[in-house]
Design an enzyme around this catalytic site. Sequence first.
Site, PDB file in Angstrom:
ATOM      1  N   PHE A 138       0.856  -1.192   0.000  1.00 24.83           N
ATOM      2  CA  PHE A 138       0.000   0.000   0.000  1.00 24.83           C
ATOM      3  C   PHE A 138       0.888   1.236   0.000  1.00 24.83           C
ATOM      4  O   PHE A 138       1.777   1.365   0.831  1.00 24.83           O
ATOM      5  CB  PHE A 138      -0.923   0.027   1.223  1.00 24.83           C
ATOM      6  CG  PHE A 138      -1.852   1.210   1.208  1.00 24.83           C
ATOM      7  CD1 PHE A 138      -2.985   1.199   0.422  1.00 24.83           C
ATOM      8  CD2 PHE A 138      -1.572   2.346   1.960  1.00 24.83           C
ATOM      9  CE1 PHE A 138      -3.840   2.302   0.375  1.00 24.83           C
ATOM     10  CE2 PHE A 138      -2.421   3.451   1.920  1.00 24.83           C
ATOM     11  CZ  PHE A 138      -3.559   3.421   1.127  1.00 24.83           C
ATOM     12  N   ASP A 223       9.214   2.851   1.315  1.00 25.14           N
ATOM     13  CA  ASP A 223       8.036   3.554   1.795  1.00 25.14           C
ATOM     14  C   ASP A 223       7.962   3.332   3.307  1.00 25.14           C
ATOM     15  O   ASP A 223       7.533   2.279   3.774  1.00 25.14           O
ATOM     16  CB  ASP A 223       6.779   3.030   1.093  1.00 25.14           C
ATOM     17  CG  ASP A 223       5.505   3.699   1.612  1.00 25.14           C
ATOM     18  OD1 ASP A 223       5.572   4.388   2.652  1.00 25.14           O
ATOM     19  OD2 ASP A 223       4.452   3.513   0.978  1.00 25.14           O
ATOM     20  N   LYS A 252       2.627  10.012   8.371  1.00 20.55           N
ATOM     21  CA  LYS A 252       2.020   9.465   9.581  1.00 20.55           C
ATOM     22  C   LYS A 252       2.708   9.953  10.873  1.00 20.55           C
ATOM     23  O   LYS A 252       2.520  11.105  11.242  1.00 20.55           O
ATOM     24  CB  LYS A 252       1.959   7.937   9.492  1.00 20.55           C
ATOM     25  CG  LYS A 252       0.982   7.470   8.399  1.00 20.55           C
ATOM     26  CD  LYS A 252       0.435   6.083   8.613  1.00 20.55           C
ATOM     27  CE  LYS A 252      -0.757   5.812   7.714  1.00 20.55           C
ATOM     28  NZ  LYS A 252      -0.476   4.991   6.554  1.00 20.55           N
TER      29      LYS A 252
HETATM   30  C1  LIG Z   1      -0.818   5.316   5.115  1.00 22.10           C
HETATM   31  C2  LIG Z   1       0.199   4.925   4.111  1.00 22.10           C
HETATM   32  C3  LIG Z   1       0.359   5.644   2.920  1.00 22.10           C
HETATM   33  C4  LIG Z   1      -0.556   6.793   2.538  1.00 22.10           C
HETATM   34  O1  LIG Z   1      -0.426   7.879   3.373  1.00 22.10           O
HETATM   35  P1  LIG Z   1      -1.539   9.045   3.323  1.00 22.10           P
HETATM   36  O2  LIG Z   1      -1.037  10.053   4.308  1.00 22.10           O
HETATM   37  O3  LIG Z   1      -2.840   8.426   3.685  1.00 22.10           O
HETATM   38  O4  LIG Z   1      -1.555   9.568   1.926  1.00 22.10           O
HETATM   39  C5  LIG Z   1       1.383   5.274   2.069  1.00 22.10           C
HETATM   40  N1  LIG Z   1       2.190   4.244   2.358  1.00 22.10           N
HETATM   41  C6  LIG Z   1       2.068   3.527   3.486  1.00 22.10           C
HETATM   42  C7  LIG Z   1       3.024   2.408   3.754  1.00 22.10           C
HETATM   43  C8  LIG Z   1       1.051   3.820   4.393  1.00 22.10           C
HETATM   44  O5  LIG Z   1       0.908   3.082   5.500  1.00 22.10           O
END
Ligand SMILES: *Cc1c(COP(=O)(O)O)cnc(C)c1O
Length: 404
Positions: A138, A223, A252
């Site tokens: 994701f 990521d 986050k």
């Molecule tokens: C939450 C998340 C995203 C997206 O972040 P947003 O602030 O919702 O755009 C991307 N990559 C990972 C691994 C995530 O957990």
Amino acid sequence: MSQTPTRADFDRYMVPNYAPQKAIPVRGEGSRLWDQEGCEYIDFAGGIAVNSLGHCHPVLVEALTAQASRLWHLSNVYTNEPALALARCLVERTFADKVYLCSSGGEANEAALKLARRWAHDRHGEHKHRIVSFAQSFHGRTFFTVSVGGQPKYSAGFGPVPGGIVHGEYNNLDSVRDLIDDDTCAVMVEPIQGEGGIVPATPEFLQGLRELCDAHDALLIFDEVQTGAGRTGSLYAYQQYGVTPDILTSAKSLGGGIPVGAMLATDAVAGVFTLGTHGSTYGGNPLASAVALAAVEFIDTPEVLAGVTQRHDLIREHLEAINRKHGVFREVRGMGLLIGAEMAPDYEGRAKDILPLALEEGLMALIAGPNVLRLAPSLVIPEADIAEGMARLERAVARLVAAQ
Ligand SMILES: *Cc1c(COP(=O)(O)O)cnc(C)c1O
């Protein structure tokens, strides 16, 4: 004055892309929250791994309010002190030479993917544009990031997806060997798959990706939107794995609740983003930057990071004790305060059924896919709140078992 909003207003006024719980929290302090009715909750969800210092931590409130009475926004026609201080702080504490600031994880990943494409384009030509990603990954909800993400349901039905994206199997290097070639510009990977079920990468997998990228002159993108900013017990998870990416994304926990994202890169790569190639109106906004700076400086200390690992051990012991009694979990996994408990075969797909029961017991938790209970509390959650939250979780689990 207008009437107090209710949950019914959600269905009436909001686009129905979420289905929020009935209770509306109105106040938070540390790892406790209170709803409109005055009911109290312990927070093991942390706003999905965002509230890294709990709710209304004095250090963050001070950073926010001090900046709020000074300067909120300028645009990128000017730079500002908090953004410069945050960028310097991230460079000094990581592999990176340069930082791009934005407002969310999806935006940080969008920037990372565009940077990788542009780097390969400028260095090798149009043909080198392939991106390798992983099933179940994701990376955000922009159209490029959902396409790179490995959950096709998120990109289905929105028209033609961007081309040149392939998906391997997570923790399976052979699957990557089959996909990667000299036309690959980047491999994007989460050190721990978060939304995909709290699945940590093996060290050999990340090391192998590094070697494959080097062999094909492709960029390695980590990521760390969910794993970063102290969540796993180091400032970034790559530091524990001992594998260094070319580009890293963070959001986050980085802001502790203020919307902020960052893309970190080496000089060799960052330089292809020249004047006008990419941008964002709010990126590097003084208000968000001031809070993120305070959060990183607070978190990236030996005491706070050691505390994350201690809390991990404590939570794991509690989960295992619950499991010895009730036998609902197949496995407990994760790093630091990103913990997943996969459901046992008899409870296949029932992780989501725990959430409303937990809420009734006064506990906020999360899931990561239908089969994994996910906990991502504050990095400084008091031990007493862990103990009380676990007692509430056990009552919820007992009710799930009793109703089976
Ligand atoms: C939450 C998340 C995203 C997206 O972040 P947003 O602030 O919702 O755009 C991307 N990559 C990972 C691994 C995530 O957990």
